[in-house]
Write a protein that holds these residues in place. Structure first.
Motif, PDB file in Angstrom:
ATOM      1  N   ASN A 262     -48.161  -1.667 -68.528  1.00  0.00           N
ATOM      2  CA  ASN A 262     -47.676  -0.380 -69.037  1.00  0.00           C
ATOM      3  C   ASN A 262     -48.326   0.822 -68.380  1.00  0.00           C
ATOM      4  OD1 ASN A 262     -45.956  -1.569 -71.019  1.00  0.00           O
ATOM      5  ND2 ASN A 262     -47.764  -1.977 -72.279  1.00  0.00           N
ATOM      6  N   SER A 263     -49.517   0.618 -67.803  1.00  0.00           N
ATOM      7  CA  SER A 263     -50.247   1.760 -67.261  1.00  0.00           C
ATOM      8  C   SER A 263     -51.144   1.334 -66.106  1.00  0.00           C
ATOM      9  CB  SER A 263     -51.099   2.393 -68.372  1.00  0.00           C
ATOM     10  OG  SER A 263     -51.817   3.507 -67.891  1.00  0.00           O
ATOM     11  N   VAL A 264     -51.281   2.223 -65.131  1.00  0.00           N
ATOM     12  CA  VAL A 264     -52.201   2.014 -64.010  1.00  0.00           C
ATOM     13  C   VAL A 264     -53.001   3.295 -63.788  1.00  0.00           C
ATOM     14  CG1 VAL A 264     -50.862   0.250 -62.799  1.00  0.00           C
ATOM     15  CG2 VAL A 264     -50.394   2.663 -62.340  1.00  0.00           C
ATOM     16  N   ALA A 265     -54.235   3.139 -63.318  1.00  0.00           N
ATOM     17  CA  ALA A 265     -55.085   4.295 -63.011  1.00  0.00           C
ATOM     18  C   ALA A 265     -56.045   3.912 -61.894  1.00  0.00           C
ATOM     19  CB  ALA A 265     -55.867   4.735 -64.250  1.00  0.00           C
ATOM     20  N   PHE A 266     -56.258   4.822 -60.957  1.00  0.00           N
ATOM     21  CA  PHE A 266     -57.175   4.554 -59.856  1.00  0.00           C
ATOM     22  C   PHE A 266     -58.625   4.706 -60.305  1.00  0.00           C
ATOM     23  CE2 PHE A 266     -53.945   4.609 -56.488  1.00  0.00           C
ATOM     24  CZ  PHE A 266     -54.525   3.713 -55.589  1.00  0.00           C
ATOM     25  N   PHE A 267     -59.479   3.823 -59.802  1.00  0.00           N
ATOM     26  CA  PHE A 267     -60.924   3.958 -59.936  1.00  0.00           C
ATOM     27  C   PHE A 267     -61.327   5.206 -59.142  1.00  0.00           C
ATOM     28  CE2 PHE A 267     -65.372   2.560 -59.234  1.00  0.00           C
ATOM     29  CZ  PHE A 267     -65.677   2.111 -60.513  1.00  0.00           C
ATOM     30  N   PRO A 268     -62.390   5.918 -59.564  1.00  0.00           N
ATOM     31  CA  PRO A 268     -62.724   7.196 -58.901  1.00  0.00           C
ATOM     32  C   PRO A 268     -62.941   7.121 -57.393  1.00  0.00           C
ATOM     33  CG  PRO A 268     -63.898   7.004 -60.977  1.00  0.00           C
ATOM     34  CD  PRO A 268     -63.194   5.704 -60.771  1.00  0.00           C
ATOM     35  N   ASP A 269     -63.395   5.970 -56.871  1.00  0.00           N
ATOM     36  CA  ASP A 269     -63.649   5.903 -55.431  1.00  0.00           C
ATOM     37  C   ASP A 269     -62.394   5.610 -54.613  1.00  0.00           C
ATOM     38  OD1 ASP A 269     -63.133   3.223 -55.847  1.00  0.00           O
ATOM     39  OD2 ASP A 269     -65.088   2.504 -55.151  1.00  0.00           O
ATOM     40  N   GLY A 270     -61.279   5.319 -55.276  1.00  0.00           N
ATOM     41  CA  GLY A 270     -60.017   5.089 -54.584  1.00  0.00           C
ATOM     42  C   GLY A 270     -59.853   3.703 -54.002  1.00  0.00           C
ATOM     43  N   TYR A 271     -60.869   2.834 -54.141  1.00  0.00           N
ATOM     44  CA  TYR A 271     -60.784   1.482 -53.589  1.00  0.00           C
ATOM     45  C   TYR A 271     -60.302   0.452 -54.613  1.00  0.00           C
ATOM     46  CZ  TYR A 271     -63.395   3.078 -49.492  1.00  0.00           C
ATOM     47  OH  TYR A 271     -63.795   3.735 -48.356  1.00  0.00           O
ATOM     48  N   ALA A 272     -60.291   0.836 -55.869  1.00  0.00           N
ATOM     49  CA  ALA A 272     -59.909  -0.097 -56.936  1.00  0.00           C
ATOM     50  C   ALA A 272     -59.015   0.627 -57.932  1.00  0.00           C
ATOM     51  CB  ALA A 272     -61.150  -0.649 -57.627  1.00  0.00           C
ATOM     52  N   PHE A 273     -58.393  -0.135 -58.805  1.00  0.00           N
ATOM     53  CA  PHE A 273     -57.556   0.475 -59.840  1.00  0.00           C
ATOM     54  C   PHE A 273     -57.568  -0.396 -61.090  1.00  0.00           C
ATOM     55  CE2 PHE A 273     -54.772  -2.323 -57.433  1.00  0.00           C
ATOM     56  CZ  PHE A 273     -54.008  -2.955 -58.409  1.00  0.00           C
ATOM     57  N   GLY A 274     -57.249   0.223 -62.209  1.00  0.00           N
ATOM     58  CA  GLY A 274     -57.201  -0.484 -63.485  1.00  0.00           C
ATOM     59  C   GLY A 274     -55.783  -0.566 -64.006  1.00  0.00           C
ATOM     60  N   THR A 275     -55.547  -1.578 -64.838  1.00  0.00           N
ATOM     61  CA  THR A 275     -54.224  -1.777 -65.435  1.00  0.00           C
ATOM     62  C   THR A 275     -54.366  -2.066 -66.929  1.00  0.00           C
ATOM     63  OG1 THR A 275     -54.339  -4.137 -64.875  1.00  0.00           O
ATOM     64  CG2 THR A 275     -53.197  -2.696 -63.310  1.00  0.00           C
ATOM     65  N   GLY A 276     -53.338  -1.713 -67.684  1.00  0.00           N
ATOM     66  CA  GLY A 276     -53.261  -2.040 -69.105  1.00  0.00           C
ATOM     67  C   GLY A 276     -51.931  -2.701 -69.383  1.00  0.00           C
ATOM     68  N   SER A 277     -51.951  -3.774 -70.179  1.00  0.00           N
ATOM     69  CA  SER A 277     -50.755  -4.606 -70.323  1.00  0.00           C
ATOM     70  C   SER A 277     -50.471  -4.987 -71.772  1.00  0.00           C
ATOM     71  CB  SER A 277     -50.934  -5.881 -69.472  1.00  0.00           C
ATOM     72  OG  SER A 277     -49.967  -6.851 -69.770  1.00  0.00           O
ATOM     73  N   ASP A 278     -49.245  -5.444 -71.986  1.00  0.00           N
ATOM     74  CA  ASP A 278     -48.856  -5.983 -73.290  1.00  0.00           C
ATOM     75  C   ASP A 278     -49.531  -7.311 -73.596  1.00  0.00           C
ATOM     76  OD1 ASP A 278     -47.251  -3.919 -74.129  1.00  0.00           O
ATOM     77  OD2 ASP A 278     -45.381  -4.783 -73.403  1.00  0.00           O
TER      78      ASP A 278
END
Length: 375
Positions: A262-278
């Motif tokens: 449902n959602s994605v967001a980049f980690f502050p350094d731009g090399y990683a990202f987070g996700t949130g799911s059902d």
């Protein structure tokens, strides 16, 4: 008669030769297809082997080898923004870290001063079924929004008065608009229920590139904080994809979730990202190792996640949950960690959240019609 017989024989021979040639061509084509499929399978196996070699550890395993600095607690609720009369579906901070915009199904965008809680401006929308909104970060003059009308509407808040018409309407999607984010003042990326993302020229309204690799509704996009040519998308097809605007293609596909992202967001350094799911989990993926490096899940939390964001340092990952709570996870801790629930939860589903650019405030929006500021 003999001449006629000769012509008939030649015709039959030609037909037979053509038939044999057709069978030979068909056999050759089938062989080429089989060889291509074998080569694709071999390449996929090589990619998978490289990924496994790079995924040699997790954040929890690495951090367990040394002592971690204790996280400051508690995060307190500092402000409540009241003014919407319908469910709040989206919010986004401006580049000044003090102003934010919220979108509600009361059919209005409200621009707030998060420090004073004052409403700076209210923009009535042509369609009340809004699902997303975004502030342009450099100058803060433009706001984008969209929803079930399939249109991304751009508003210039400096020119906004009694005339509430959008400065530009971007029309091309065949499904609802789930998310939009400005790349810069002249360009925006949108995601849609039609399984595509589109890169737009805001000034002309032209579609610059269309990204169609997802096989289900695309629910969220985020622009890399370090390289504006890179963005990530999360989809109902359970995958997150990294895209490069310069080549117009997907460059990485990350798997692991078992249900809709449902959602994605980049980690502050731009090399990683987070996700949130059902599937009740938040996950951290690293593009350098092409895989998942941490998973945030608790047996006592069984609901889905609607939105995710990182603290300025990246140490905390915030998730907005369907059970009215906002949880904070330590990105360096192992899978046995317990989530920290922010006090004074909302009275309905947390639909959106975001950390401001300075990193000194978190805003959460909810179906209870309110937004809360935490610090």
């Amino acid at each position: 008669v003999s001449h006629s017989f000769s012509n008939t024989s030649e015709s039959r021979i030609e037909t037979a030769l053509r038939s044999n040639q057709h069978h030979d061509n068909k056999a050759t084509m089938e062989e080429r297809i089989a060889a291509a499929e074998a080569e694709v399978a071999s390449l996929k196996e090589q990619i998978e082997n490289v990924r496994k070699q790079k995924q040699n550890s997790s954040m929890g395993e690495v951090s367990s080898k040394g002592s971690l600095r204790e996280i400051r607690k508690p995060i307190k609720m500092r402000r409540t923004l009241k003014g919407h009369f319908g469910k709040v579906y989206a919010m986004h901070w401006a580049g000044d870290s003090q102003t934010l915009v919220s979108a509600s199904q009361d059919g209005k965008l409200i621009i707030w001063n998060a420090y004073t809680t004052n409403k700076v401006q209210a923009i009535p929308l042509r369609s009340s079924w809004v699902m997303t909104c975004a502030f342009e970060q450099s100058k803060g003059n433009l706001i984008a929004c969209g929803g079930l009308d399939n249109v991304c509407s751009i508003y210039n808040i400096q020119q906004q008065s009694s005339n509430s018409r959008a400065a530009k309407e971007l029309v091309a999607h065949d499904g609802y608009l789930s998310c939009c984010r400005f790349v810069d003042e002249g360009h925006v990326v949108t995601s849609s229920g039609d399984s595509s993302c589109i890169y737009w020229d805001v000034t002309s309204g032209d579609v610059l590139k269309t990204f169609t690799d997802h096989t289900g509704d695309v629910m969220s996009v985020a622009i890399s904080p370090e390289n504006s040519n890179i963005f990530v998308s999360g989809s109902v097809d359970t995958t997150a994809k990294i895209w490069d605007l310069r080549i117009g293609k997907c460059v990485q596909t990350h798997t692991g979730h078992e249900e809709d992202i449902n959602s994605v967001a980049f980690f502050p350094d731009g090399y990683a990202f987070g996700t949130g799911s059902d599937d009740s989990s938040c996950r951290l993926f690293d593009m350098r190792c092409y895989g998942e490096v941490n998973k945030f899940k608790s047996d006592r939390i069984t609901c889905g996640i609607t939105s995710v964001a990182f603290s300025k340092s990246g140490r905390l990952m915030f998730g907005g949950y369907d059970d009215f709570n906002t949880y904070a996870w330590d990105t360096l801790a192992g899978p046995s960690q317990s989530a920290y629930a922010l006090p004074a939860p909302h009275e309905n589903r947390v639909s959106c959240l975001g950390v401001n650019g300075k990193g000194d405030a978190l805003c959460t929006g909810s179906w209870d019609t309110n937004l809360k500021i935490w610090a």
